[in-house]
Write an enzyme that holds these catalytic residues in place. Structure first.
Site, short mmCIF file in Angstrom:
data_model
loop_
_atom_site.label_atom_id
_atom_site.label_comp_id
_atom_site.label_asym_id
_atom_site.label_seq_id
_atom_site.Cartn_x
_atom_site.Cartn_y
_atom_site.Cartn_z
N ASP A 218 37.24 -24.61 24.57
CA ASP A 218 37.11 -23.59 23.53
C ASP A 218 36.89 -24.18 22.15
O ASP A 218 36.50 -23.48 21.23
CB ASP A 218 38.34 -22.67 23.51
CG ASP A 218 39.64 -23.44 23.30
OD1 ASP A 218 39.58 -24.67 23.11
OD2 ASP A 218 40.70 -22.80 23.34
N ASP B 40 35.62 -29.93 22.58
CA ASP B 40 35.15 -29.77 23.95
C ASP B 40 33.63 -29.83 24.08
O ASP B 40 33.11 -29.93 25.19
CB ASP B 40 35.62 -28.43 24.53
CG ASP B 40 37.13 -28.32 24.57
OD1 ASP B 40 37.77 -29.33 24.90
OD2 ASP B 40 37.67 -27.25 24.26
N GLU C 200 4.14 -18.33 46.87
CA GLU C 200 3.99 -18.16 45.43
C GLU C 200 5.01 -17.19 44.84
O GLU C 200 5.24 -17.15 43.64
CB GLU C 200 2.56 -17.68 45.07
CG GLU C 200 2.18 -16.36 45.69
CD GLU C 200 1.33 -16.56 46.95
OE1 GLU C 200 0.48 -15.72 47.22
OE2 GLU C 200 1.53 -17.57 47.64
N ASP D 116 41.10 -26.56 30.53
CA ASP D 116 42.07 -26.67 29.44
C ASP D 116 43.33 -25.93 29.87
O ASP D 116 43.30 -25.11 30.79
CB ASP D 116 41.47 -26.06 28.17
CG ASP D 116 42.30 -26.38 26.93
OD1 ASP D 116 43.16 -27.27 27.02
OD2 ASP D 116 42.08 -25.72 25.90
N GLU E 128 2.25 -17.80 59.68
CA GLU E 128 0.83 -17.59 59.39
C GLU E 128 0.04 -18.89 59.59
O GLU E 128 -1.02 -18.89 60.22
CB GLU E 128 0.67 -17.10 57.95
CG GLU E 128 1.26 -15.73 57.68
CD GLU E 128 1.39 -15.44 56.20
OE1 GLU E 128 0.49 -15.86 55.44
OE2 GLU E 128 2.37 -14.81 55.79
N VAL F 38 -3.36 -20.96 51.17
CA VAL F 38 -2.68 -19.82 50.56
C VAL F 38 -1.46 -19.41 51.38
O VAL F 38 -0.40 -19.10 50.85
CB VAL F 38 -3.66 -18.63 50.41
CG1 VAL F 38 -2.91 -17.36 50.01
CG2 VAL F 38 -4.72 -18.95 49.38
#
Length: 928
Positions: free
Chosen positions: A646, A650, A297, A339, A715, A292
């Site tokens: 645009d 494209d 998590e 562009d 830990e 754990v």
């Protein structure tokens, strides 16, 4: 493109190129007639070739997409952790992990469902109705029933229903900007063009989805549905492969690594515990606690929240994010393919030069706003007192069908952009169309036609009828007999003609679009205005050179890109001379670089194009699928490409690019749906702002990952070290769960909201091969984790307690000291995780107030666990005295002091591999 025509219609010739044939020859090849197809013929062809519609690719159902959200290693790891916690009666923790997974899946599902709308937007481009001539009659039909060989009647405002070959054209202009990228309406004619003509040059073809902007025409349908040019684009969008972003790849890699780390740590802990004589049950519980502790998590949910918050921040900078992972991907961009029209330029034609009275005047200002002045050799010219200038601009304003409208401080154009530029130039001289038309109303006109190449209007000037004319330089010169010198008129002899042509050439060499402006008395006895009666009468009043000016902010943004190591490439459908001139003014590419045109790209293999893209940054006359090839070439060269667009043309490149950027104002629905982000203001500078924010986001995510991994490392190493040396653990499984809650869960999101430093664009682009974790970070994690675990272990076993303390109480106190010590150490780490190189006083101690509030809340909760008796009994803790609290503070404080000294003396000690792979810098060809 070689048109795919029905074999029965085209005589078995599926390679017919209708643009290269005469009008009647094309009609014959398609087995059509001037009366149109018979109803029975049309039905037969509809059955043979299918409906005139674009096919959508097979889509996954919503539940398939939902299942797909769980298909990554980090999710597998979290599911495993939830099962383990539930098995050992940690139902609350298992429920929290399940909620995190559901939260992530719902967000991912929503994003993918939204992305699927790209093809739906393409389908909407098919014209719903079409005017078709069949059996000699014109009918309004469902466009889906149009077939090859049908005759389409088109006029201004119509959307073209299929690809067609023109049979007749009267002043026909078509808006192809969303298809080819051409910024101005395109003139269409009937004569054939060469068989190898590019899309832009097929002047006798109409393409599905484009719009008729002026005139009328009659055309025969050559291709329908997926055989049209837009159908090819639809196929490219459906087949474009979207790379996983560096963030997605980094989290997947981290999850896979953690799986093996957890397995290895658990095996070591089991072996060590049993060797030290610990009971099986105790070892098993510790193994669960170690597993754990090693799993962050909080990471997936934290990443999702940080990206979501960043989306709102970017919206304030005119950047709308459609896909969360694109936020971070922006920070890795090494090339921006932009562009030209509307992004790097204003998309507002502007008069820049005037040749009048033998002088070349410069006109300042940009766009349609009437702000600016006239200059000659750098000195201002007073337009009120310059009669030659007044005469020129009067014609330009009155021989004009456009209108400029003002809404608050913004000016908008209704009409042709070229005519709008002339209106704005006149307004700068105090000549406004409404006032002039009231004074000199239009009496007659000759509309512009491509065959004539000019427009003429009739007005009253100084009591006599006068014709005002504007058009191409070559055409008007042929109609002129004199030229206005400013002090009078002189015959248009060879010397005068040469001066006019030299002025025209000089403007054209600067990529300006040049119009000639002329006038002539037109007495009543001449009757109606006629082109034939203008020949030899006209007096040339001057020339006007105009262009679509670069945005000032785009020029500054490109300079910032270059300082940040980001290359900028221009990809446009405009002509190469204009593209090269604008690129030069903006500082794109090498000095003097000429544009590579679409025809050259077609002649290159993929490998040759990849080589060319190392040196070339300006591309012109680009067709839809050329953009896709260019983007792929940059990707093969190791770049992360951001692509702007645009139009319909494209969409494939936007879908395939690392980051697709659509225009919010001028962009089509197709482009917006295919893109990862949308610019609300269509401004290139907003892209650079987004890149800056993207880099800041990645730095925040790195800091969060470092912090979460450091807490896990501290830990896990504390448990392993203590078991290995002393045969017991200072932490119980419930302590590990609490530490993850009160530090990791509380601190991770506030840490991810750290304000940007403002120095993000001073960093080089990050190599995509370098993920969230790099070698220097791993070394820093190991050093700090080992120092912390060693200090906690020593305090747990050797902290002095009062002599009279019984062994059971002493163990509880020492365990509480170690437990609290890790909590305090991790909160101190949270503040120092804000930067790998700067100390907290350099960043600002209180700059991240959310982190400060979270720390106070976390320490308050830890106090409850220690001092509130019912809670303390649940967590197996003992109240600590001030001296014992001091012992709890010492491990974290000592390690933090060492880290502060390191940042002060050797800030880049752990920077190895931070931006580039250690095997050497990535070759980014052509960076400027």
């Amino acid at each position: 493109m070689k048109q795919t025509l029905p074999a029965a219609v085209a005589g078995g010739n599926a390679d017919l190129r209708p643009w290269s044939l005469g009008a009647e020859e094309t009609l014959q090849a398609l087995a059509g007639s001037r009366d149109g197809l018979a109803a029975a013929q049309a039905d037969e062809r509809l059955h043979a070739h299918g409906r005139n519609a674009l096919r959508a690719r097979n889509r996954k159902t919503w539940y398939q997409l939902l299942v797909h959200q769980f298909a990554n290693p980090m999710v597998y790891l979290l599911i495993g952790a939830a099962v383990v916690k539930a098995w050992f009666k940690g139902l609350l923790d298992a429920a929290v992990i399940a909620a995190i997974l559901i939260f992530m899946a719902v967000i991912g599902l929503a994003q993918e469902l939204k992305a699927q709308r790209a093809m739906a937007a393409l389908l909407k481009l098919s014209a719903p109705r079409a005017k078709v001539r069949r059996d000699g009659r014109i009918s309004l039909l469902d466009a889906a029933r149009v077939v090859p060989g049908d005759l389409l009647v088109v006029e201004a405002g119509d959307r073209v229903a299929a690809d067609c070959r023109l049979l007749e054209a009267a002043s026909l202009k078509v808006n192809e900007s969303t298809f080819t990228g051409e910024s101005l309406p395109v003139e269409k004619t009937v004569p054939p063009v060469p068989g190898d003509a590019a899309l832009h040059d097929r002047s006798n073809m109409l393409f599905m989805g484009t719009t008729i902007s002026h005139g009328r025409g009659l055309a025969v349908v050559t291709s329908t549905g997926m055989q049209t040019e837009i159908g090819r684009i639809a196929e490219a969008v459906a087949g474009a492969k979207k790379d996983r972003t560096p963030l997605q790849q980094g989290i997947d890699h981290l999850a896979r690594s953690l799986i093996w780390i957890v397995i290895g740590a658990c095996l070591v802990l089991v072996a060590t515990g049993l060797l030290r004589g610990m009971a099986w049950a105790e070892v098993l519980l510790l193994t669960v606690a170690a597993a754990v502790s090693a799993i962050p998590e909080e990471l997936p949910a934290t990443v999702t929240v940080i990206l979501a918050v960043s989306v709102s921040r970017m919206a304030a900078r005119n950047v709308i994010i459609r896909k969360l992972t694109a936020v971070e991907a922006l920070g890795t961009a090494t090339v921006i393919c932009s562009d030209k029209t509307g992004t790097l330029t204003l998309n507002e034609m502007t008069v820049r030069n005037l040749w009048v009275g033998g002088r070349q005047l410069t006109v300042t200002g940009s766009g349609y706003a009437p702000d600016g002045e006239f200059r000659f050799e750098g000195k201002p010219v007073a337009p009120d007192s310059d009669q030659a200038l007044q005469r020129l601009l009067r014609v330009a304003v009155l021989c004009n069908d456009a209108l400029l409208n003002r809404v608050k401080s913004d000016w908008s154009l209704l009409g042709d952009p070229t005519e709008g530029a002339l209106l704005a130039a006149g307004a700068k001289a105090g000549l406004h169309k409404a006032a002039l038309e009231a004074e000199q109303p239009r009496l007659d006109e000759i509309p512009f036609e491509s065959e004539k190449q000019f427009m003429a209007t009739l007005h009253s000037e100084d009591g006599q009828r006068t014709a005002y004319v504007k058009g191409s330089v070559e055409k008007l010169l042929a109609l002129c007999s004199h030229v206005d010198t400013g002090s009078g008129e002189r015959p248009l002899d060879d010397d005068a003609r040469r001066a006019v042509l030299d002025a025209n050439q000089a403007m054209a060499g600067e990529a300006l679009r040049v119009l000639a402006i002329a006038a002539a008395p037109y007495p009543v006895n001449l009757g109606r205005l006629s082109a034939d009666r203008l020949a030899g009468r006209l007096v040339l009043r001057g020339l006007a050179g105009m262009f679509d000016p670069p945005r000032d902010e785009a020029r500054r943004a490109i300079q910032r890109c270059q300082r940040a190591g980001i290359r900028v490439a221009m990809i446009t459908g405009d002509n190469p001379i204009t593209a090269s001139a604008i690129a030069s003014q903006l500082g794109i590419g090498r000095s003097g670089e000429t544009a590579m045109v679409g025809r050259e790209i077609e002649a290159l293999s993929d490998d040759e194009l990849r080589t060319a893209c190392r040196d070339r940054s300006v591309f012109a006359r680009i067709e839809p699928l050329h953009k896709l090839r260019i983007v792929n070439a940059f990707k093969q060269n190791g770049h992360v490409a951001a692509m702007t667009g645009d139009g319909v043309n494209d969409a494939p490149a936007l879908e395939a690019a690392g980051i697709g950027v659509a225009m919010g104002i001028t962009g089509t629905d197709v482009a917006k749906e295919a893109a990862d982000m949308v610019l609300a203001d269509d401004n290139f500078a907003s892209i650079v702002a987004a890149v800056e924010e993207g880099r800041a986001i990645f730095n925040r995510l790195r800091n969060v990952v470092f912090f979460l991994l450091l807490t896990c490392t501290a830990e896990l190493m504390t448990i392993l070290l203590s078991v290995a040396i002393y045969g017991e653990s200072p932490l119980e499984p419930i302590h590990v769960l609490w530490i993850n809650l009160v530090t990791g869960s509380l601190a991770a999101i506030p840490l991810g909201l750290e304000p940007a430093t403002g120095r993000e664009l001073n960093q080089p682009p990050r190599d995509p091969a370098v993920g969230l974790i790099y070698r220097g970070m791993l070394l820093r994690l190991l050093v700090l984790g080992l120092c912390t675990s060693a200090a906690i272990t020593l305090v747990f076993h050797h902290a002095p307690l009062p002599p009279a303390t019984d062994p059971l109480t002493a163990h509880g106190v020492r365990q509480t000291i170690a437990f609290t010590g890790i909590v305090i150490a991790e909160w101190l780490f949270a503040f120092h995780a804000r930067s790998p190189e700067q100390n907290i006083w350099e960043i600002g101690v209180l700059r991240n107030r959310w982190l400060m509030l979270a720390m106070l809340a976390g320490l308050g909760l830890q106090s409850l666990v220690i001092y509130l008796t019912p809670v303390a009994e649940f967590f197996h803790t003992r109240p600590l005295s001030p001296v014992e609290l001091l012992w709890a503070v010492l491990p974290g404080l000592g390690v933090v002091v060492l880290e502060m000294a390191r940042k002060l003396l050797a800030p880049r000690l752990f920077s190895a591999g931070q931006w580039q792979r250690l095997s050497g810098p990535r070759h980014l060809p052509g960076r400027v």
